[in-house]
Each structure stands twice: as C-alpha cells, then as structure tokens.
Scaffold this motif. Structure first.
Motif, PDB file in Angstrom:
ATOM      1  N   PRO A  71       0.898  -1.440  -0.055  1.00  0.00           N
ATOM      2  CA  PRO A  71      -0.263  -0.006   0.263  1.00  0.00           C
ATOM      3  C   PRO A  71       0.602   1.313   0.000  1.00  0.00           C
ATOM      4  O   PRO A  71       0.369   2.299  -0.594  1.00  0.00           O
ATOM      5  CB  PRO A  71      -0.730   0.008   1.266  1.00  0.00           C
ATOM      6  CG  PRO A  71      -0.835  -1.563   1.558  1.00  0.00           C
ATOM      7  CD  PRO A  71       0.465  -1.943   1.260  1.00  0.00           C
ATOM      8  N   VAL A  72       2.111   1.379   0.591  1.00  0.00           N
ATOM      9  CA  VAL A  72       2.879   2.509   0.692  1.00  0.00           C
ATOM     10  C   VAL A  72       3.491   2.770  -0.725  1.00  0.00           C
ATOM     11  O   VAL A  72       3.551   3.817  -1.215  1.00  0.00           O
ATOM     12  CB  VAL A  72       3.917   2.190   1.723  1.00  0.00           C
ATOM     13  CG1 VAL A  72       4.808   3.339   1.974  1.00  0.00           C
ATOM     14  CG2 VAL A  72       3.373   2.148   3.233  1.00  0.00           C
ATOM     15  N   ILE A  73       4.105   1.677  -1.271  1.00  0.00           N
ATOM     16  CA  ILE A  73       4.584   1.696  -2.668  1.00  0.00           C
ATOM     17  C   ILE A  73       3.528   2.274  -3.777  1.00  0.00           C
ATOM     18  O   ILE A  73       3.852   2.925  -4.544  1.00  0.00           O
ATOM     19  CB  ILE A  73       4.973   0.174  -3.093  1.00  0.00           C
ATOM     20  CG1 ILE A  73       6.190   0.063  -2.146  1.00  0.00           C
ATOM     21  CG2 ILE A  73       5.326   0.263  -4.668  1.00  0.00           C
ATOM     22  CD1 ILE A  73       6.715  -1.322  -2.379  1.00  0.00           C
TER      23      ILE A  73
ATOM     24  N   ALA B  93       3.803   5.763  -5.882  1.00  0.00           N
ATOM     25  CA  ALA B  93       3.492   5.564  -7.211  1.00  0.00           C
ATOM     26  C   ALA B  93       2.771   6.654  -7.839  1.00  0.00           C
ATOM     27  O   ALA B  93       2.558   7.174  -8.740  1.00  0.00           O
ATOM     28  CB  ALA B  93       3.306   4.320  -7.665  1.00  0.00           C
ATOM     29  N   GLN B  94       1.499   6.502  -7.208  1.00  0.00           N
ATOM     30  CA  GLN B  94       0.217   7.564  -7.475  1.00  0.00           C
ATOM     31  C   GLN B  94       0.778   8.750  -7.137  1.00  0.00           C
ATOM     32  O   GLN B  94       0.513   9.714  -8.122  1.00  0.00           O
ATOM     33  CB  GLN B  94      -0.768   7.234  -6.435  1.00  0.00           C
ATOM     34  CG  GLN B  94      -2.071   8.177  -6.939  1.00  0.00           C
ATOM     35  CD  GLN B  94      -3.298   7.907  -5.799  1.00  0.00           C
ATOM     36  OE1 GLN B  94      -3.273   7.402  -5.058  1.00  0.00           O
ATOM     37  NE2 GLN B  94      -4.407   8.574  -6.105  1.00  0.00           N
ATOM     38  N   ALA B  95       1.398   9.203  -6.112  1.00  0.00           N
ATOM     39  CA  ALA B  95       1.928  10.572  -5.851  1.00  0.00           C
ATOM     40  C   ALA B  95       2.969  11.105  -6.800  1.00  0.00           C
ATOM     41  O   ALA B  95       2.878  12.325  -7.510  1.00  0.00           O
ATOM     42  CB  ALA B  95       2.437  10.782  -4.415  1.00  0.00           C
TER      43      ALA B  95
ATOM     44  N   GLY C  95      12.604   2.954 -12.594  1.00  0.00           N
ATOM     45  CA  GLY C  95      12.550   2.245 -11.176  1.00  0.00           C
ATOM     46  C   GLY C  95      11.094   1.382 -11.152  1.00  0.00           C
ATOM     47  O   GLY C  95      11.277   0.454 -10.342  1.00  0.00           O
ATOM     48  N   LEU C  96      10.152   1.721 -11.981  1.00  0.00           N
ATOM     49  CA  LEU C  96       9.114   0.961 -12.069  1.00  0.00           C
ATOM     50  C   LEU C  96       9.445  -0.423 -12.648  1.00  0.00           C
ATOM     51  O   LEU C  96       8.946  -1.569 -12.169  1.00  0.00           O
ATOM     52  CB  LEU C  96       7.999   1.648 -12.904  1.00  0.00           C
ATOM     53  CG  LEU C  96       7.183   2.744 -12.238  1.00  0.00           C
ATOM     54  CD1 LEU C  96       6.322   3.137 -13.306  1.00  0.00           C
ATOM     55  CD2 LEU C  96       6.509   2.521 -10.890  1.00  0.00           C
TER      56      LEU C  96
END
Length: 60
Positions: free
Chosen positions: A6-8, A12-14, A43-44
């Motif tokens: 969830p943190v990742i 990613a969204q931000a 990075g993705l």
C-alpha cells in the motif's frame, strides 16, 4: 514494514501526479521533466520480476 505494497502504491500515485503537474509548471524544463520521467519508469521496471540492470527489459 509489514505491508509495503500500500505504501508503494501511494508513492507511485503521488509521483505520477507530480510528473503530470510538472508538465504545466514553467519552473520545470522539458529536459528535466523528461529525465525525471525516464528515471521513474526505470524504477518501475526494476520492481518487476526478471529485471536485470544492463540487460534489455522484457515486455510484460
């Protein structure tokens, strides 16, 4: 961290939102934005199974 996913996903969204907003920000040059987007994409790809730096990326 017990649940990193969830943190990742929030990061990613931000980052996606930041890159979109930077397109219309006159303080961010096109070259800088392109470099930021390229590094973000790298990075993705790095988090995908089978990624090896220095080798061509396999399509998913």
């Amino acid at each position: 961290m017990a649940r990193p996913q969830p943190v990742i996903e929030r990061i990613a969204q931000a980052m996606g939102e930041t890159l979109r907003e930077a397109r219309s920000d006159p303080r961010v040059s096109a070259d800088t934005l392109a470099a930021m987007a390229q590094q973000w994409e790298l990075g993705l790809h790095m988090r995908r199974p089978g990624f090896h730096p220095g080798y061509p990326m396999r399509s998913s």
